[in-house]
Structures are given as structure tokens and as C-alpha cells.
Design a protein around this motif. Structure first.
Motif, PDB file in Angstrom:
ATOM      1  N   SER A 371       0.831  -1.209   0.000  1.00  0.00           N
ATOM      2  CA  SER A 371       0.000   0.000   0.000  1.00  0.00           C
ATOM      3  C   SER A 371       0.862   1.254   0.000  1.00  0.00           C
ATOM      4  CB  SER A 371      -0.929   0.014   1.219  1.00  0.00           C
ATOM      5  OG  SER A 371      -0.178  -0.064   2.423  1.00  0.00           O
ATOM      6  N   ALA A 372       0.280   2.350  -0.495  1.00  0.00           N
ATOM      7  CA  ALA A 372       0.956   3.652  -0.534  1.00  0.00           C
ATOM      8  C   ALA A 372      -0.066   4.739  -0.260  1.00  0.00           C
ATOM      9  CB  ALA A 372       1.629   3.873  -1.890  1.00  0.00           C
ATOM     10  N   TYR A 373       0.339   5.740   0.529  1.00  0.00           N
ATOM     11  CA  TYR A 373      -0.578   6.833   0.876  1.00  0.00           C
ATOM     12  C   TYR A 373       0.231   8.025   1.382  1.00  0.00           C
ATOM     13  CZ  TYR A 373       0.231   5.053   5.613  1.00  0.00           C
ATOM     14  OH  TYR A 373       0.828   4.630   6.785  1.00  0.00           O
ATOM     15  N   ILE A 374      -0.463   9.136   1.618  1.00  0.00           N
ATOM     16  CA  ILE A 374       0.155  10.340   2.193  1.00  0.00           C
ATOM     17  C   ILE A 374      -0.363  10.483   3.613  1.00  0.00           C
ATOM     18  CG2 ILE A 374       0.415  12.844   1.980  1.00  0.00           C
ATOM     19  CD1 ILE A 374      -0.122  12.561  -1.011  1.00  0.00           C
ATOM     20  N   ASP A 375       0.539  10.576   4.585  1.00  0.00           N
ATOM     21  CA  ASP A 375       0.097  10.667   5.981  1.00  0.00           C
ATOM     22  C   ASP A 375      -0.286  12.100   6.333  1.00  0.00           C
ATOM     23  OD1 ASP A 375       2.431  12.040   6.333  1.00  0.00           O
ATOM     24  OD2 ASP A 375       3.343  10.628   7.742  1.00  0.00           O
ATOM     25  N   GLU A 376      -0.661  12.314   7.613  1.00  0.00           N
ATOM     26  CA  GLU A 376      -1.173  13.621   8.042  1.00  0.00           C
ATOM     27  C   GLU A 376      -0.122  14.732   7.969  1.00  0.00           C
ATOM     28  OE1 GLU A 376       0.261  11.160  11.449  1.00  0.00           O
ATOM     29  OE2 GLU A 376      -1.197  10.893   9.831  1.00  0.00           O
ATOM     30  N   SER A 377       1.159  14.388   7.984  1.00  0.00           N
ATOM     31  CA  SER A 377       2.212  15.410   7.908  1.00  0.00           C
ATOM     32  C   SER A 377       2.702  15.626   6.479  1.00  0.00           C
ATOM     33  CB  SER A 377       3.389  15.021   8.812  1.00  0.00           C
ATOM     34  OG  SER A 377       3.945  13.786   8.415  1.00  0.00           O
ATOM     35  N   GLY A 378       2.040  15.014   5.502  1.00  0.00           N
ATOM     36  CA  GLY A 378       2.382  15.223   4.101  1.00  0.00           C
ATOM     37  C   GLY A 378       3.476  14.320   3.568  1.00  0.00           C
ATOM     38  N   LYS A 379       3.889  13.322   4.348  1.00  0.00           N
ATOM     39  CA  LYS A 379       4.943  12.404   3.900  1.00  0.00           C
ATOM     40  C   LYS A 379       4.325  11.248   3.115  1.00  0.00           C
ATOM     41  CE  LYS A 379       7.876  13.405   7.892  1.00  0.00           C
ATOM     42  NZ  LYS A 379       8.541  12.850   9.093  1.00  0.00           N
ATOM     43  N   ILE A 380       5.057  10.795   2.096  1.00  0.00           N
ATOM     44  CA  ILE A 380       4.602   9.649   1.308  1.00  0.00           C
ATOM     45  C   ILE A 380       5.049   8.375   2.014  1.00  0.00           C
ATOM     46  CG2 ILE A 380       4.800   8.434  -0.897  1.00  0.00           C
ATOM     47  CD1 ILE A 380       5.139  11.124  -2.255  1.00  0.00           C
ATOM     48  N   ILE A 381       4.112   7.464   2.227  1.00  0.00           N
ATOM     49  CA  ILE A 381       4.379   6.220   2.947  1.00  0.00           C
ATOM     50  C   ILE A 381       4.102   5.030   2.031  1.00  0.00           C
ATOM     51  CG2 ILE A 381       3.846   4.831   4.989  1.00  0.00           C
ATOM     52  CD1 ILE A 381       4.960   7.578   5.696  1.00  0.00           C
ATOM     53  N   ILE A 382       5.038   4.080   1.990  1.00  0.00           N
ATOM     54  CA  ILE A 382       4.813   2.795   1.318  1.00  0.00           C
ATOM     55  C   ILE A 382       4.936   1.706   2.375  1.00  0.00           C
ATOM     56  CG2 ILE A 382       5.627   1.168  -0.434  1.00  0.00           C
ATOM     57  CD1 ILE A 382       6.732   3.476  -2.020  1.00  0.00           C
ATOM     58  N   GLU A 383       3.930   0.827   2.448  1.00  0.00           N
ATOM     59  CA  GLU A 383       3.923  -0.239   3.450  1.00  0.00           C
ATOM     60  C   GLU A 383       3.882  -1.605   2.777  1.00  0.00           C
ATOM     61  OE1 GLU A 383       0.710   0.339   6.153  1.00  0.00           O
ATOM     62  OE2 GLU A 383       1.737   1.918   7.293  1.00  0.00           O
ATOM     63  N   VAL A 384       4.664  -2.541   3.326  1.00  0.00           N
ATOM     64  CA  VAL A 384       4.630  -3.943   2.908  1.00  0.00           C
ATOM     65  C   VAL A 384       4.260  -4.758   4.148  1.00  0.00           C
ATOM     66  CG1 VAL A 384       5.910  -5.877   1.933  1.00  0.00           C
ATOM     67  CG2 VAL A 384       6.410  -3.542   1.158  1.00  0.00           C
ATOM     68  N   SER A 385       3.057  -5.338   4.129  1.00  0.00           N
ATOM     69  CA  SER A 385       2.554  -6.095   5.285  1.00  0.00           C
ATOM     70  C   SER A 385       2.349  -7.551   4.913  1.00  0.00           C
ATOM     71  CB  SER A 385       1.232  -5.496   5.778  1.00  0.00           C
ATOM     72  OG  SER A 385       1.373  -4.127   6.083  1.00  0.00           O
ATOM     73  N   ASP A 386       2.535  -8.411   5.901  1.00  0.00           N
ATOM     74  CA  ASP A 386       2.276  -9.838   5.673  1.00  0.00           C
ATOM     75  C   ASP A 386       1.483 -10.413   6.840  1.00  0.00           C
ATOM     76  OD1 ASP A 386       4.047 -11.191   7.756  1.00  0.00           O
ATOM     77  OD2 ASP A 386       5.559 -10.015   6.712  1.00  0.00           O
ATOM     78  N   SER A 387       0.875 -11.560   6.596  1.00  0.00           N
ATOM     79  CA  SER A 387       0.067 -12.238   7.621  1.00  0.00           C
ATOM     80  C   SER A 387       0.841 -13.403   8.227  1.00  0.00           C
ATOM     81  CB  SER A 387      -1.245 -12.738   7.001  1.00  0.00           C
ATOM     82  OG  SER A 387      -0.968 -13.648   5.932  1.00  0.00           O
ATOM     83  N   GLY A 388       2.152 -13.247   8.297  1.00  0.00           N
ATOM     84  CA  GLY A 388       3.010 -14.337   8.768  1.00  0.00           C
ATOM     85  C   GLY A 388       3.078 -14.466  10.271  1.00  0.00           C
ATOM     86  N   LYS A 389       4.107 -15.168  10.730  1.00  0.00           N
ATOM     87  CA  LYS A 389       4.232 -15.498  12.153  1.00  0.00           C
ATOM     88  C   LYS A 389       4.763 -14.333  12.981  1.00  0.00           C
ATOM     89  CE  LYS A 389       8.757 -17.522  11.143  1.00  0.00           C
ATOM     90  NZ  LYS A 389       9.581 -18.739  11.153  1.00  0.00           N
ATOM     91  N   GLY A 390       5.264 -13.285  12.350  1.00  0.00           N
ATOM     92  CA  GLY A 390       5.807 -12.150  13.082  1.00  0.00           C
ATOM     93  C   GLY A 390       7.261 -12.354  13.450  1.00  0.00           C
ATOM     94  N   ILE A 391       7.849 -11.309  14.019  1.00  0.00           N
ATOM     95  CA  ILE A 391       9.267 -11.342  14.402  1.00  0.00           C
ATOM     96  C   ILE A 391       9.369 -11.187  15.910  1.00  0.00           C
ATOM     97  CG2 ILE A 391      11.524 -10.245  14.074  1.00  0.00           C
ATOM     98  CD1 ILE A 391      10.449  -9.102  11.437  1.00  0.00           C
TER      99      ILE A 391
END
Length: 447
Positions: A371-391
Motif C-alpha cells: 500500500s501507498a498513501y500520504i500521511d497527516e504530515s504530508g509524507k509519502i508512505i509505502i507499506e509492505v505487510s504480511d500475515s506471517g508469524k511475526g518477528i
């Protein structure tokens, strides 16, 4: 005399004078009498107007005092019970309250100004025209100046600092190296934009983090030496041991003049093959280290994130199908554009997605979200999420250390390389993970 009584008395006297003037004019009295009463009526009108104006003169004076922030004037009080006396009492009470509020406001201003001046962090405030309102002692010491009238004067001290102050937006920060008589300083520059009474201001904070950087640098070197020593010893120890064994066996056969059998030759070949394999491993390790130490300078261009995500999906579709992984993409707004090096950003995302594929191998629901979006402070954010076991929490604090890996087979440089690439883009990479729920890597770009 009460104001209303005086006013009514003057109006009544004027009415009587007008009545008498009318009477004399109707009865044809002499010119002298009529003229006398006309003069008397005019005089009474003038006196009535002056009396009315005099009553409001003090009100105007009171309002002028408030407008000019002059609260020292005191209105006389005779305590005779008249409305004028009551008005003076109210005026004095209001002025006393305003004077008290002004004194408290001035005391608070001086208090915060004193705190502002004695902070160890350098602080500068200036308006849109560059006029400096406040510059504290710490900022003067860091910039090695006695005074600062206009923010443009910073350009003479350090051009990079001047550029950062003018181009950073709220929440933006930058690390600037500046020369100082006491030595080189590493200043962390942080900017906040403010609006006060419809006037825009900037608050700039300067923090010398040279000692912290040196401490972290020493810690990083120690970690790096520890990792390098561990990896090199793991490779050299078996090579050295195996080479010594083969050498001893050959020397023994030469001393005893014993022929080398076919079986011995196979053992030697196996030993040489093992030495070759471990040597190649060492070469690959050094190659990985070189790639980590020599990151190319980004070639900035506009990147359409929708197109980039589509290319990544096409590139990795075979792996998604083989592992039965569902890829979800989301971009808000749909035509979001990023300014950066497409090849380097693509390399970071491929690495994160590969890690996500590895993370969901044993999961029931294998979902990766890009996913990609602009946060409340105007920064561009790209996120890579998974449904795995976690770290695990212990590993979470080490995953960006070079050559640290939680995989059975992995170089351990992917995330460290990704972090350096993000820093070259004046951005950052963060991770959030919950055991049993999954992991999210966040790429933050300061737009």
C-alpha cells in the motif's frame, strides 16, 4: 449632581426658554427681547451639547487607554453616590484587572524567554520575510555568532544549513555537518511551521548530536567487527583444519614412501572441493559486504507508484502462485507520484516482498499487502505487510544490523541495504511486528 437630573434640568430650562421665545414672537414683543431669548436658547443648546459630550469624554478616554495598553490612569471617586462616581469605580476596577493581566502576561513572557534562552537545544524563530524574532544562546554558540537579525545571514555560515532551514517543512529533519572553532559539529535540524495571528513563522531547532553519532559509530564498528570475525572464523577454521589434515596425511605418505591409493585420492579431492566451496562462500561474503559499503548515488526521477506496483506484481507473480499467496495493493490517491531512484526503490520493495513471502510460508492465510498513501504530515508512505508469524522482539531490534538474519539461508544484508537506500533518499524505514499476526515494514519519504 446626578447625570440624569442635570440633563433633565437643562432640557426643561431649554423648553421654557423656547416657550417664552415663541410667546414673545407671537405677541410682537420688541426686537431686543426676542434677540435676547434667541441668544439665550442658543447658549443653552451649546451648554447642553457640552454637558452631554463631557459625559462621554471619559468613556472615550477609557477606551483609548485600553487601545493603547495604558492602564495607569486612575479616575477620581468622590463617593457621593452619583452615576458618574459609579462609572469611575467600574473604570478603575477594569483598568486594575487589565493591568494585572498585562503584568502576568509580561511575567510569563519573560519566564518562557528565559527558559528559551537557557535550553541546550538551539532554537530560532523567523517570519516569512526572514526577520528573526528570537535566537537563543545555544543557537548562537552552535553558529558561532553574536546576533542574528535575518535568517538569510545563515547562508554565510553554512549554505547546506540555510537550504535546509528554508526547504524543510513541518516535521522535516536533516543532518548537517558544520565547521566550528571547537571542531566539526553534526547538527540535527528540525523545523516546525506555525501561524500566529495570520502570520506564518518557522521554528528551527538545532541539536548537536556529534557525541551521540560517535558513540553509535563506535558501537556499529564493534558490531561489524564482531560479525566479520564470526563469519571469517566460521569459514577459515574448517578450511585451516581440513588443509592441515590433508597436508599431514600427504607428508606421512611421502615420509613412508607409500603410494597414494585411489580411495585416498578421492578423499583429497573431496577435501579440496570442501575447501573450494568454503572459499567461494568467503568470496560471496566479501562481495555482499562490498555491495553494502558501496551504494550508488540515487538518480531522482518521478515514479508512478501504480505502475511500479504493477511491475512488481508481474515480476513476482510466479512466486505468489507457487506459494499460493494473495497479493493486495492499495494506493491513495490513485495517481500518487514519488520522487526517487526507481531502480533502488524497486530493489528495496523486492527485498521486503521476498521477506514477506518467506514469512507467510507456514501461515494458514498467506496474504501480502502493498500500500501507498500520504500521511497527516504530508509524507509519502509505502507499506509492505504480511500475515506471517511475526518477528520476535529480540530479533526485531537487530534486523537492520548487517549480516544479521533470521533465515536459515540468507546473507543478512537485505534490510541493512534497504535502510541505507532509504537514507540516501532522505527517508527512513520502520518495522512493526506482532507474533502470530504479521509484520509491517514502512518506507517513509519526506515529500
Amino acid at each position: 449632581m446626578d447625570y440624569k437630573v442635570g440633563l433633565l434640568g437643562r432640557i426643561a430650562l431649554l423648553a421654557v426658554s423656547l416657550f417664552l421665545l415663541s410667546y414673545f414672537m407671537i405677541n410682537g414683543s420688541g426686537v431686543f427681547i426676542i434677540s435676547l431669548f434667541i441668544i439665550l436658547v442658543l447658549a443653552q443648546v451649546i451648554l447642553l451639547l457640552r454637558y452631554s459630550e463631557n459625559s462621554f469624554k471619559k468613556v472615550r478616554q477609557f477606551l483609548d487607554n485600553i487601545k493603547q495598553d495604558d492602564y495607569t490612569n486612575v479616575y477620581p471617586v468622590k463617593f457621593d453616590g452619583t452615576e458618574t462616581d459609579d462609572l469611575h469605580i467600574e473604570f478603575n476596577a477594569i483598568l486594575a484587572k487589565l493591568q494585572e493581566d498585562q503584568a502576568e502576561k509580561e511575567a510569563n513572557y519573560q519566564y518562557f524567554r528565559s527558559v528559551f534562552q537557557h535550553l541546550s537545544i538551539g532554537l530560532i524563530t523567523f517570519d516569512e520575510e526572514g526577520k528573526v524574532q528570537i535566537v537563543n544562546t545555544a543557537a548562537k554558540r552552535m553558529l558561532n555568532i553574536q546576533n542574528l537579525v535575518n535568517i538569510h545571514e545563515v547562508e554565510k555560515i553554512n549554505k547546506e544549513l540555510h537550504h535546509a532551514i528554508h526547504h524543510l517543512r513541518t516535521g522535516g529533519s536533516e543532518l548537517i555537518k558544520i565547521a566550528h572553532p571547537d571542531g566539526i559539529m553534526q547538527l540535527s535540524v528540525y523545523v516546525i511551521e506555525l501561524i500566529l495571528r495570520e502570520t506564518k513563522f518557522k521554528l528551527v531547532s538545532l541539536q548537536n548530536i556529534q557525541s551521540e553519532l560517535e558513540e553509535k559509530e563506535m558501537e556499529a564498528w564493534q558490531n561489524l567487527v564482531r560479525v566479520l570475525t564470526h563469519e571469517i572464523m566460521n569459514s577459515i577454521a574448517p578450511i585451516s583444519s581440513l588443509a592441515a589434515t590433508v597436508k599431514g596425511d600427504i607428508e606421512q605418505k611421502l615420509d613412508m614412501n607409500v603410494a597414494v591409493t585411489h580411495s585416498d585420492m578421492e578423499d583429497y579431492l573431496m577435501a579440496l572441493g570442501t575447501i573450494e566451496k568454503r572459499s567461494e562462500g568467503m568470496i560471496n561474503f566479501v562481495s555482499d559486504f562490498r555491495s553494502l559499503a558501496h551504494i550508488p548515488t540515487p538518480k531522482f526521477q518521478t515514479i508512478q507508484l501504480k505502475k511500479l506496483f504493477a511491475q512488481l506484481e508481474t515480476l513476482l507473480q510466479h512466486q505468489f502462485d507457487n506459494h499460493q499467496i494473495i497479493l493486495r495493493t492499495n494506493i491513495e490517491p490513485d495517481e500518487l507520484i514519488l520522487f526517487g531512484d526507481q531502480n533502488l526503490i524497486e530493489q528495496v520493495l523486492i527485498n521486503l516482498i521476498q521477506n514477506a513471502i518467506h514469512a507467510v510460508e507456514d501461515a494458514v492465510m498467506r496474504i501480502i499487502t502493498l500500500s501507498a498513501y500520504i500521511d497527516e504530515s504530508g509524507k509519502i508512505i509505502i507499506e509492505v505487510s504480511d500475515s506471517g508469524k511475526g518477528i520476535e522482539e529480540e530479533a526485531l531490534s537487530k534486523i537492520f544490523i548487517p549480516f544479521f538474519t533470521t533465515k536459515k539461508s540468507g546473507s543478512g544484508i537485505g534490510l541493512s541495504l534497504s535502510k541505507q537506500i532509504m537514507r540516501r533518499h532522505k527517508g527512513n524505514i520502520q518495522v512493526k511486528s506482532t507474533l502470530g499476526e504479521g509484520t509491517t515494514f514502512k518506507l517513509i519519504f519526506n515529500a
